[in-house]
Design an enzyme around this catalytic site. Structure first.
Site, PDB file in Angstrom:
ATOM      1  N   ARG A   1      46.383  39.665  35.392  1.00 36.68           N
ATOM      2  CA  ARG A   1      45.407  39.454  35.230  1.00 36.68           C
ATOM      3  C   ARG A   1      44.387  40.383  35.487  1.00 36.68           C
ATOM      4  O   ARG A   1      44.833  40.765  36.589  1.00 36.68           O
ATOM      5  CB  ARG A   1      44.293  38.128  35.876  1.00 36.68           C
ATOM      6  CG  ARG A   1      43.631  37.565  35.316  1.00 36.68           C
ATOM      7  CD  ARG A   1      42.958  36.596  36.195  1.00 36.68           C
ATOM      8  NE  ARG A   1      42.103  36.443  37.673  1.00 36.68           N
ATOM      9  CZ  ARG A   1      42.782  36.552  39.086  1.00 36.68           C
ATOM     10  NH1 ARG A   1      43.305  34.785  38.958  1.00 36.68           N
ATOM     11  NH2 ARG A   1      42.982  37.234  39.858  1.00 36.68           N
TER      12      ARG A   1
ATOM     13  N   GLU B   1      40.746  44.933  40.720  1.00 32.92           N
ATOM     14  CA  GLU B   1      42.665  45.226  40.853  1.00 32.92           C
ATOM     15  C   GLU B   1      43.046  44.315  39.522  1.00 32.92           C
ATOM     16  O   GLU B   1      42.114  44.318  38.693  1.00 32.92           O
ATOM     17  CB  GLU B   1      42.859  44.571  41.971  1.00 32.92           C
ATOM     18  CG  GLU B   1      43.078  42.806  42.130  1.00 32.92           C
ATOM     19  CD  GLU B   1      43.654  42.125  42.904  1.00 32.92           C
ATOM     20  OE1 GLU B   1      45.009  43.134  43.296  1.00 32.92           O
ATOM     21  OE2 GLU B   1      43.730  41.003  42.845  1.00 32.92           O
TER      22      GLU B   1
ATOM     23  N   ASN C   1      46.877  42.122  38.536  1.00 34.34           N
ATOM     24  CA  ASN C   1      47.524  41.401  39.189  1.00 34.34           C
ATOM     25  C   ASN C   1      48.552  41.236  38.435  1.00 34.34           C
ATOM     26  O   ASN C   1      48.087  40.686  36.606  1.00 34.34           O
ATOM     27  CB  ASN C   1      46.563  39.863  39.498  1.00 34.34           C
ATOM     28  CG  ASN C   1      45.999  40.029  39.917  1.00 34.34           C
ATOM     29  OD1 ASN C   1      46.025  39.908  41.414  1.00 34.34           O
ATOM     30  ND2 ASN C   1      44.077  39.286  39.964  1.00 34.34           N
TER      31      ASN C   1
ATOM     32  N   SER D   1      46.939  33.599  38.915  1.00 29.66           N
ATOM     33  CA  SER D   1      46.382  32.173  38.753  1.00 29.66           C
ATOM     34  C   SER D   1      45.113  31.932  38.067  1.00 29.66           C
ATOM     35  O   SER D   1      44.272  31.766  37.748  1.00 29.66           O
ATOM     36  CB  SER D   1      45.843  31.705  39.938  1.00 29.66           C
ATOM     37  OG  SER D   1      45.919  32.527  41.489  1.00 29.66           O
TER      38      SER D   1
ATOM     39  N   LYS E   1      47.738  48.134  45.299  1.00 32.74           N
ATOM     40  CA  LYS E   1      46.994  48.148  44.975  1.00 32.74           C
ATOM     41  C   LYS E   1      47.164  49.995  44.940  1.00 32.74           C
ATOM     42  O   LYS E   1      46.532  50.682  44.997  1.00 32.74           O
ATOM     43  CB  LYS E   1      46.161  47.990  45.937  1.00 32.74           C
ATOM     44  CG  LYS E   1      45.899  46.732  46.103  1.00 32.74           C
ATOM     45  CD  LYS E   1      44.939  45.991  47.042  1.00 32.74           C
ATOM     46  CE  LYS E   1      44.488  44.797  46.476  1.00 32.74           C
ATOM     47  NZ  LYS E   1      45.247  43.391  46.013  1.00 32.74           N
TER      48      LYS E   1
ATOM     49  N   LYS F   1      41.658  48.790  51.518  1.00 34.68           N
ATOM     50  CA  LYS F   1      42.618  48.053  51.591  1.00 34.68           C
ATOM     51  C   LYS F   1      44.266  48.096  51.879  1.00 34.68           C
ATOM     52  O   LYS F   1      44.617  48.887  50.938  1.00 34.68           O
ATOM     53  CB  LYS F   1      42.607  47.122  49.805  1.00 34.68           C
ATOM     54  CG  LYS F   1      41.156  47.129  48.480  1.00 34.68           C
ATOM     55  CD  LYS F   1      41.086  46.907  47.407  1.00 34.68           C
ATOM     56  CE  LYS F   1      39.765  46.381  47.106  1.00 34.68           C
ATOM     57  NZ  LYS F   1      40.215  45.761  45.509  1.00 34.68           N
TER      58      LYS F   1
ATOM     59  N   GLU G   1      48.547  40.932  48.398  1.00 36.89           N
ATOM     60  CA  GLU G   1      47.655  40.427  47.790  1.00 36.89           C
ATOM     61  C   GLU G   1      47.482  38.870  48.258  1.00 36.89           C
ATOM     62  O   GLU G   1      48.333  38.206  48.729  1.00 36.89           O
ATOM     63  CB  GLU G   1      48.890  40.124  46.450  1.00 36.89           C
ATOM     64  CG  GLU G   1      49.249  41.515  46.003  1.00 36.89           C
ATOM     65  CD  GLU G   1      48.089  42.240  44.829  1.00 36.89           C
ATOM     66  OE1 GLU G   1      47.673  41.488  44.270  1.00 36.89           O
ATOM     67  OE2 GLU G   1      48.358  43.223  44.807  1.00 36.89           O
ATOM     68  N   GLY G   2      46.504  38.234  47.561  1.00 37.96           N
ATOM     69  CA  GLY G   2      46.266  36.711  47.639  1.00 37.96           C
ATOM     70  C   GLY G   2      44.624  36.231  48.491  1.00 37.96           C
ATOM     71  O   GLY G   2      44.288  35.096  48.673  1.00 37.96           O
TER      72      GLY G   2
ATOM     73  N   ARG H   1      34.452  34.015  38.512  1.00 35.78           N
ATOM     74  CA  ARG H   1      34.813  33.034  39.320  1.00 35.78           C
ATOM     75  C   ARG H   1      33.221  33.790  40.675  1.00 35.78           C
ATOM     76  O   ARG H   1      33.096  34.812  40.282  1.00 35.78           O
ATOM     77  CB  ARG H   1      36.022  33.813  40.439  1.00 35.78           C
ATOM     78  CG  ARG H   1      37.380  33.524  40.622  1.00 35.78           C
ATOM     79  CD  ARG H   1      38.339  34.057  41.292  1.00 35.78           C
ATOM     80  NE  ARG H   1      38.863  34.820  40.965  1.00 35.78           N
ATOM     81  CZ  ARG H   1      39.165  36.442  41.065  1.00 35.78           C
ATOM     82  NH1 ARG H   1      40.143  35.793  42.342  1.00 35.78           N
ATOM     83  NH2 ARG H   1      39.163  37.442  40.745  1.00 35.78           N
TER      84      ARG H   1
HETATM   85  P1  ADP Z   1      42.969  40.354  46.999  1.00 38.61           P
HETATM   86  O1  ADP Z   1      44.869  41.096  45.807  1.00 38.61           O
HETATM   87  O2  ADP Z   1      43.515  39.827  47.799  1.00 38.61           O
HETATM   88  O3  ADP Z   1      42.875  39.660  45.808  1.00 38.61           O
HETATM   89  P2  ADP Z   1      41.865  42.423  45.873  1.00 38.61           P
HETATM   90  O4  ADP Z   1      41.510  43.493  44.775  1.00 38.61           O
HETATM   91  O5  ADP Z   1      41.029  41.440  44.356  1.00 38.61           O
HETATM   92  O6  ADP Z   1      42.599  41.892  46.980  1.00 38.61           O
HETATM   93  O7  ADP Z   1      40.205  41.922  46.483  1.00 38.61           O
HETATM   94  C1  ADP Z   1      39.632  40.355  46.986  1.00 38.61           C
HETATM   95  C2  ADP Z   1      38.188  40.417  47.030  1.00 38.61           C
HETATM   96  O8  ADP Z   1      37.520  41.176  47.336  1.00 38.61           O
HETATM   97  C3  ADP Z   1      37.722  40.113  45.613  1.00 38.61           C
HETATM   98  O9  ADP Z   1      38.046  39.261  44.520  1.00 38.61           O
HETATM   99  C4  ADP Z   1      36.386  40.884  45.629  1.00 38.61           C
HETATM  100  O10 ADP Z   1      36.319  39.580  45.855  1.00 38.61           O
HETATM  101  C5  ADP Z   1      36.227  41.872  46.737  1.00 38.61           C
HETATM  102  N1  ADP Z   1      36.566  43.168  46.556  1.00 38.61           N
HETATM  103  C6  ADP Z   1      37.657  43.635  46.169  1.00 38.61           C
HETATM  104  N2  ADP Z   1      37.074  45.392  45.933  1.00 38.61           N
HETATM  105  C7  ADP Z   1      35.492  45.332  46.040  1.00 38.61           C
HETATM  106  C8  ADP Z   1      34.711  45.946  45.118  1.00 38.61           C
HETATM  107  N3  ADP Z   1      35.996  47.345  45.576  1.00 38.61           N
HETATM  108  N4  ADP Z   1      33.760  46.017  45.657  1.00 38.61           N
HETATM  109  C9  ADP Z   1      33.479  44.918  46.187  1.00 38.61           C
HETATM  110  N5  ADP Z   1      33.911  43.823  46.046  1.00 38.61           N
HETATM  111  C10 ADP Z   1      35.215  43.907  46.335  1.00 38.61           C
HETATM  112 MG    MG Z   2      41.701  40.055  43.960  1.00 39.59          MG
END
Ligand code: ADP
Ligand code: MG
Length: 549
Positions: A165, A183, A185, A190, A366, A430, A434-435, A525
Site C-alpha cells: 500500500r 511511505e 508499506n 491494512s 523508510k 522518521k 512501522e505502525g 484516512r
Molecule cells: P508509519 O509507518 O508509522 O505509518 P508514516 O510514514 O506513514 O509511518 O507516518 C505516520 C503518519 O505521519 C502518516 O500517516 C501521516 O499522517 C504523518 N506523516 C508522515 N509523513 C508525513 C509528511 N511528510 N508530511 C505530513 N505528515 C506526515
Molecule cells: Mg503509515
C-alpha cells in the site's frame, strides 16, 4: 438538496484553500470558505440522522474493530470503526495517478528485494548499528537468501507475494495539488477490507438521501469510486496459492487435506474484522482455508520437511504465509533469538510463499524510501529505455527525502541546517518503525536534531544516533471540514486532512517472473488537521472515502 448533488459543492466550500484543484469543477477564487460554516451545512444535511444511518450500515456490514481486551474483561466486543461520516473531496486526476502507478511500485519492491548489495549498502551501516530490529531482518535475509549455502534451497525456490500500500498526501509546491508519497508499506498493509465497506457506506448514504433516486446513476460518473480491494487481495492470495499447489502438491491430489493460508497475527489485535474480511472472502470465493496464529504460538507448532522444504503447521501444509504481524519489535516479545524470531526464520526458510518475504519487508523500510529518491537510484532498478515512463511516474510522487546518517549529501545537510535555523515546521523526522506514533514534528523534531548535532559555523557533525532517521519534507494537504465518528458516536466536527492509500498486489515466481501485478484498491484516512500522526488502528485517523471531483 440531495447529498449526491451537494457533495461537489461541499468539496468547494470545505476546501479552506481556494487553490484546491478539482479537475472538473471551476473554483472561483473569490469563494469565501468562511461564509458557509459546517453547522449551516449540517442543518441542510441533518448530521444526526445521517449518523444514525451510517451506524446502522456500519453495524450491518461489519465496519467494526475489536475492543482491546482488559484484565477485567477478556470478552470479545466489537465497536464501530473510526470513520468519517461523509466522503472527502479528492481530485480525480490525482486519484487516478495513485492507481496507475501502483504496478510500477510493485515491480520496484520486487527488484529492490533481489538486490542484496543495495540493501546491505543502504541498511547495513549506521541504520543497523542504531536499529537492532532492521539489523535483525537484514541478518535473516542474508542468512536465508545470500549466504552461500544450499541449506536454504527451499526458501530460494519459493514464489513471492506482495500486498503493498503506497500512501499519499496531496501537496502543493506551486498552484496545484499533487499526490506525494508518504511511505510505501510492504508488510501488514491494512484496511483493504474495511475501506471497501466504507466506500459502500458512503455510496449508500448518497443514494438513499437522494430525492431523485430514480435518476441516480449508480455508481456515479464521479463520486465515490468502487473499491476492488476485497476482491483483489484475496485474488492475489489465490494466485499465489494455486501456484504453490500446482508446483508442489499437484501430484499428491490430496483433496481431503488441502494446504492452508497462514495469517500471522498479533496477540491482542483490535483490527481483526479487517483481517477476517479477507479470510472469509478467501473461503467464500476461492474455498481456500485460513488459520490465524501469533508468532509466539507458532514456534511450537511449525516444522519444515527436511527434504522438500514443505512448511507444516502441526499436520497441515502451509502454502502461503500472510503477515499481519512481525513488523514491530513488540511482536518479538521473547527478545533477540527468542521464540518469535525463531518462528519467523522457520517460516522464511520453507518453500511456502511469504507475504512479504524478508526482501520485500526490507524494501519497505523508510531508509530505502529515502535512498530510492536519490538521483539515479530508480534508474538502477529500471535501466531499460522503455522503462523511463515508469521511472518518471514514480519520481513525480516523491517528496523531499534526506538522510541523517553518515551518507548525508550536501543537499541533505542543507535540509538539516534549515531545521536548525528554525525551519522545523517544513519537515518530519522518521525512525525505521512501522505502525504509527513514532515520528517527530515541530519543536520536538528541532530538539532531537539540535541535541544530536554539533555545529561549527556551516559545518555539521551528526551523532550516530541519527543514522536510523530520515528527514522528510512535510506535506500540507488541503483542509476540508469533516464529521468524524469513533465507536459509533460523533467525535467531533472540524478541519481535516486526508491520506490516500493505493493497494498493489504482486505475485512473482522464484525465477523472478512477474505473474500477477495489479492495482488493488484504495483507502482514504481522514484526521483532524491538528493531529500529526496518521494511523487508524493507533487512534489518530478515521476511515473515509474519496469523492472524486
Ligand atoms: P508509519 O509507518 O508509522 O505509518 P508514516 O510514514 O506513514 O509511518 O507516518 C505516520 C503518519 O505521519 C502518516 O500517516 C501521516 O499522517 C504523518 N506523516 C508522515 N509523513 C508525513 C509528511 N511528510 N508530511 C505530513 N505528515 C506526515
Ligand atoms: Mg503509515
Amino acid at each position: 438538496m440531495t447529498l449526491r448533488l451537494l457533495l461537489p459543492f461541499l468539496a468547494i466550500i470545505f476546501s479552506q484553500t481556494t487553490t484546491f484543484a478539482l479537475s472538473s469543477v471551476n473554483i472561483n477564487s473569490n469563494t469565501n470558505p468562511s461564509r458557509t460554516t459546517m453547522s449551516e451545512i449540517a442543518s441542510v444535511l441533518d448530521t444526526d440522522a445521517l449518523a444514525v444511518e451510517a451506524n446502522s450500515f456500519a453495524s450491518a456490514n461489519g465496519i467494526q474493530v475489536e475492543r482491546k481486551k482488559t484484565e477485567e474483561s477478556e470478552d470479545n466486543l466489537f465497536l464501530g470503526a473510526p470513520m468519517s461520516l461523509l466522503p472527502n473531496a479528492y481530485p480525480e486526476q490525482e486519484f487516478k495517478k495513485a492507481c496507475d502507478v501502483a504496478p510500477a511500485f510493485n515491480e520496484l519492491v520486487e527488484r529492490v528485494s533481489q538486490d542484496a548489495e543495495f540493501l546491505q549498502q543502504t541498511l547495513g551501516g549506521g541504520v543497523s548499528t542504531m536499529d537492532p530490529f532492521t539489523a535483525k531482518i537484514l541478518k535473516l535475509y542474508h542468512q536465508v537468501y545470500v549466504d552461500d549455502s544450499t541449506a536454504n534451497a527451499p526458501a530460494k525456490s519459493a514464489d513471492r507475494l506482495g500486498i503493498l500500500r503506497s500512501d499519499y498526501m496531496l501537496h502543493s509546491d506551486d498552484d496545484s495539488y499533487q499526490i506525494k508519497q508518504v511511505e510505501l508499506n510492504t508488510i501488514a498493509s491494512s484496511f483493504a477490507g474495511l475501506s471497501c465497506k466504507i466506500a459502500n457506506m458512503h455510496r449508500y448514504l448518497m443514494i438513499t438521501t437522494d430525492d431523485e433516486k430514480n435518476d441516480a446513476v449508480f455508481p456515479p460518473a464521479t463520486g465515490v469510486p468502487v473499491n476492488p480491494a476485497l476482491d483483489e487481495l484475496p485474488l492475489a492470495m489465490k494466485v499465489a496459492y494455486d501456484r504453490y499447489v500446482e508446483r508442489f502438491t499437484k501430484s499428491k491430489n490430496d483433496n481431503d487435506n488441502p494446504p492452508i493460508v497462514l495469517f500471522v497475527v498479533q496477540d491482542g489485535e483490535t483490527n481483526t474484522v479487517d483481517q477476517r474480511l479477507l479470510e472469509f472472502a478467501l473461503w467464500e470465493t476461492h474455498k481456500i482455508p485460513v488459520v490465524r496464529r501469533s508468532l509466539t504460538r507458532l514456534n511450537s507448532e511449525l516444522s519444515v520437511d527436511e527434504t522438500t522444504g514443505a512448511l507444516k503447521l502441526l499436520k497441515q501444509e502451509v502454502a502461503v504465509v500472510y503477515f499481519r504481524a512481525g513488523y514491530a519489535p513488540t511482536d518479538y516479545g521473547d527478545g533477540e533469538d527468542g521464540i518469535e524470531w525463531n518462528a519467523r526464520l522457520t517460516l522464511e526458510a520453507s518453500r511456502a510463499t511469504k507475504c512479504p518475504c524478508l526482501g520485500y519487508h526490507l524494501a519497505g523500510t523508510k531508509k530505502v524510501q529515502q535512498e530510492l529518491a536519490r538521483p539515479g537510484v530508480l534508474e538502477r532498478f529500471f535501466p531499460e529505455k522503455d522503462e523511463t515512463n515508469k521511472v518518471a511516474a514514480m519520481r513525480t510522487c516523491f517528496a523531499g527525502l534526506y538522510s541523517c546518517g553518515d551518507d548525508a549529501t550536501p543537499e541533505d545537510l542543507e535540509a538539516i541546517r534549515d531545521v536548525l535555523d528554525g525551519g522545523e515546521a517544513k519537515y518530519v523526522l522518521k525512525p525505521q518503525r512501522e505502525g504509527g506514533g513514532y515520528n517527530f514534528y515541530g519543536e520536538e523534531l528541532a530538539q532531537k536534531l539540535r541535541s544530536n548535532i554539533e555545529r561549527t559555523g556551516d559545518s555539521l557533525e551528526l551523532s550516530e544516533d541519527l543514522a536510523e532517521f530520515i528527514l522528510m519534507q512535510r506535506l500540507f494537504p488541503p483542509e476540508q471540514n469533516a464529521v468524524l465518528m469513533r465507536g459509533g458516536k460523533v467525535e467531533g466536527t472540524g478541519d481535516s486532512i486526508s491520506e490516500l492509500g493505493s493497494f498493489g498486489t504482486l505475485v512473482v515466481g522464484s525465477d523472478g517472473k512477474v505473474v500477477h501485478n495489479r492495482y488493488a484498491g484504495f483507502l482514504l484516512r481522514t484526521k483532524f488537521s491538528g493531529v500529526d500522526e496518521g494511523g487508524v488502528a493507533s487512534g489518530f485517523a478515521t476511515l473515509s472515502s474519496p469523492y472524486l471531483c
